[in-house]
Scaffold this active site. Sequence first.
Site, PDB file in Angstrom:
ATOM      1  N   SER A 160       0.868  -1.184   0.000  1.00  0.00           N
ATOM      2  CA  SER A 160       0.000   0.000   0.000  1.00  0.00           C
ATOM      3  C   SER A 160       0.896   1.223   0.000  1.00  0.00           C
ATOM      4  CB  SER A 160      -0.865   0.011   1.262  1.00  0.00           C
ATOM      5  OG  SER A 160      -1.403   1.306   1.479  1.00  0.00           O
ATOM      6  N   TYR A 165      -1.977  -1.176  10.354  1.00  0.00           N
ATOM      7  CA  TYR A 165      -1.847  -1.367   8.895  1.00  0.00           C
ATOM      8  C   TYR A 165      -0.509  -0.819   8.380  1.00  0.00           C
ATOM      9  CZ  TYR A 165      -3.551  -1.192   3.996  1.00  0.00           C
ATOM     10  OH  TYR A 165      -3.738  -1.361   2.638  1.00  0.00           O
TER      11      TYR A 165
HETATM   12  N1  LIG Z   1      -8.526  -1.083  -1.877  1.00  0.00           N
HETATM   13  C1  LIG Z   1      -7.540  -0.225  -1.672  1.00  0.00           C
HETATM   14  O1  LIG Z   1      -7.704   0.992  -1.778  1.00  0.00           O
HETATM   15  C2  LIG Z   1      -6.165  -0.724  -1.303  1.00  0.00           C
HETATM   16  C3  LIG Z   1      -5.126   0.216  -1.268  1.00  0.00           C
HETATM   17  C4  LIG Z   1      -3.853  -0.199  -0.935  1.00  0.00           C
HETATM   18  C5  LIG Z   1      -3.612  -1.522  -0.649  1.00  0.00           C
HETATM   19  N2  LIG Z   1      -4.623  -2.425  -0.682  1.00  0.00           N
HETATM   20  C6  LIG Z   1      -4.284  -3.810  -0.358  1.00  0.00           C
HETATM   21  O2  LIG Z   1      -4.764  -4.651  -1.374  1.00  0.00           O
HETATM   22  C7  LIG Z   1      -5.030  -5.939  -0.824  1.00  0.00           C
HETATM   23  C8  LIG Z   1      -6.405  -6.387  -1.287  1.00  0.00           C
HETATM   24  O3  LIG Z   1      -7.366  -5.513  -0.748  1.00  0.00           O
HETATM   25  P1  LIG Z   1      -8.767  -5.210  -1.456  1.00  0.00           P
HETATM   26  O4  LIG Z   1      -8.842  -3.763  -1.643  1.00  0.00           O
HETATM   27  O5  LIG Z   1      -8.945  -6.125  -2.600  1.00  0.00           O
HETATM   28  O6  LIG Z   1      -9.728  -5.545  -0.243  1.00  0.00           O
HETATM   29  P2  LIG Z   1     -10.833  -6.672  -0.068  1.00  0.00           P
HETATM   30  O7  LIG Z   1     -11.343  -6.462   1.312  1.00  0.00           O
HETATM   31  O8  LIG Z   1     -11.762  -6.637  -1.214  1.00  0.00           O
HETATM   32  O9  LIG Z   1      -9.999  -8.026  -0.147  1.00  0.00           O
HETATM   33  C9  LIG Z   1      -9.186  -8.488   0.892  1.00  0.00           C
HETATM   34  C10 LIG Z   1      -9.489  -9.952   1.088  1.00  0.00           C
HETATM   35  O10 LIG Z   1      -8.584 -10.495   2.059  1.00  0.00           O
HETATM   36  C11 LIG Z   1      -9.326 -11.418   2.852  1.00  0.00           C
HETATM   37  N3  LIG Z   1      -8.642 -11.621   4.140  1.00  0.00           N
HETATM   38  C12 LIG Z   1      -8.505 -10.762   5.161  1.00  0.00           C
HETATM   39  N4  LIG Z   1      -7.834 -11.346   6.176  1.00  0.00           N
HETATM   40  C13 LIG Z   1      -7.541 -12.605   5.754  1.00  0.00           C
HETATM   41  C14 LIG Z   1      -6.864 -13.706   6.336  1.00  0.00           C
HETATM   42  N5  LIG Z   1      -6.332 -13.640   7.584  1.00  0.00           N
HETATM   43  N6  LIG Z   1      -6.750 -14.845   5.625  1.00  0.00           N
HETATM   44  C15 LIG Z   1      -7.277 -14.943   4.371  1.00  0.00           C
HETATM   45  N7  LIG Z   1      -7.923 -13.931   3.763  1.00  0.00           N
HETATM   46  C16 LIG Z   1      -8.055 -12.777   4.464  1.00  0.00           C
HETATM   47  C17 LIG Z   1     -10.681 -10.770   3.016  1.00  0.00           C
HETATM   48  O11 LIG Z   1     -11.644 -11.723   3.397  1.00  0.00           O
HETATM   49  C18 LIG Z   1     -10.908 -10.215   1.610  1.00  0.00           C
HETATM   50  O12 LIG Z   1     -11.523 -11.156   0.797  1.00  0.00           O
HETATM   51  C19 LIG Z   1      -4.899  -5.807   0.679  1.00  0.00           C
HETATM   52  O13 LIG Z   1      -3.653  -6.334   1.089  1.00  0.00           O
HETATM   53  C20 LIG Z   1      -4.938  -4.311   0.903  1.00  0.00           C
HETATM   54  O14 LIG Z   1      -4.240  -3.913   2.054  1.00  0.00           O
HETATM   55  C21 LIG Z   1      -5.891  -2.055  -1.003  1.00  0.00           C
END
Ligand SMILES: NC(=O)c1ccc[n+]([C@@H]2O[C@H](COP(=O)([O-])OP(=O)(O)OC[C@H]3O[C@@H](n4cnc5c(N)ncnc54)[C@H](O)[C@@H]3O)[C@@H](O)[C@H]2O)c1
Length: 255
Positions: free
Chosen positions: A142, A155
């Site tokens: 991130s 985070y």
């Molecule tokens: N959406 C954003 O703006 C954004 C920005 C920067 C980074 N990210 C990163 O991208 C990645 C994906 O996020 P996203 O936006 O697709 O969110 P999302 O919530 O759609 O997907 C994250 C998934 O991880 C799963 N998860 C959480 N804890 C878990 C665990 N202990 N074991 C297995 N699965 C688990 C959740 O159930 C969910 O399905 C994350 O690492 C997040 O930190 C997202």
Amino acid sequence: MLQDHIAIVTGGESGIGAACARALGKAGARVVITYFKDKAAADRVCAAIGDTTRAIAVQADVGNEDSVAGLFSACAQAFGTPDLLVNSAGLNMTGVLLVDMELAQFDRVIRSDLYGPFLTCRALVRGLEGRGASGRIVNISSIHEKAPRAGGVDYDAAKGGLSQLTATLALELAPKRIAVNGVAPGMILTPMNERAVHDAAYRKTLEAAIPWGRAGTPDDVARLVLFLLSPDAEYITGTTVTIDGALSLTVAQGA
Ligand SMILES: NC(=O)c1ccc[n+]([C@@H]2O[C@H](COP(=O)([O-])OP(=O)(O)OC[C@H]3O[C@@H](n4cnc5c(N)ncnc54)[C@H](O)[C@@H]3O)[C@@H](O)[C@H]2O)c1
């Protein structure tokens, strides 16, 4: 492009992970995705890729060692030893200041966002070492791996750690031709940003801070991840690529 490859995508039931899984499937890889709670969503992602000879979903908690071992066994049984890994599973910041944060809360985010990639990377590498094979890993970090937010100590610490895990592992694995890179998204429209996805007025206020003028989509990120997993990225390792419409360049402006 990736016909001979076997990929594991954690968090593949949702958001960025689901987009990466679909992109990998489209590129010809066989794909194992993990889901945490939503099996129906995971099944839909797999169905979009193809039948169970192309994609399967496995329930896993990435912060749990036994669960990750089960994930890699399921992959070995279904398709063989994986050589591509995308770590997308993760939890967002809680918004709780350190002074008020229970250890269990800190632990929950560190487990999913940092222990998770540690455990899955280790399992992938152990599998590849046994065969003397090369591979590629992408860890979804991130922009908050560098840019802190009050209330984000869980985070921000996890993603900062993930950045160094990525770089350190790249150094360890370069002689084995296993590449390890990070991708650092800004604001991406996924369930992690649920309110912005559903509330256009709220989204617009956030997008006003993004120089590119819009939030990113999961497919924007998946295209980058696919490139980093592809043979075209052969010589790229140990770096984290920011994908944020220049959002992270706006810190310390105007004062
Ligand atoms: N959406 C954003 O703006 C954004 C920005 C920067 C980074 N990210 C990163 O991208 C990645 C994906 O996020 P996203 O936006 O697709 O969110 P999302 O919530 O759609 O997907 C994250 C998934 O991880 C799963 N998860 C959480 N804890 C878990 C665990 N202990 N074991 C297995 N699965 C688990 C959740 O159930 C969910 O399905 C994350 O690492 C997040 O930190 C997202």
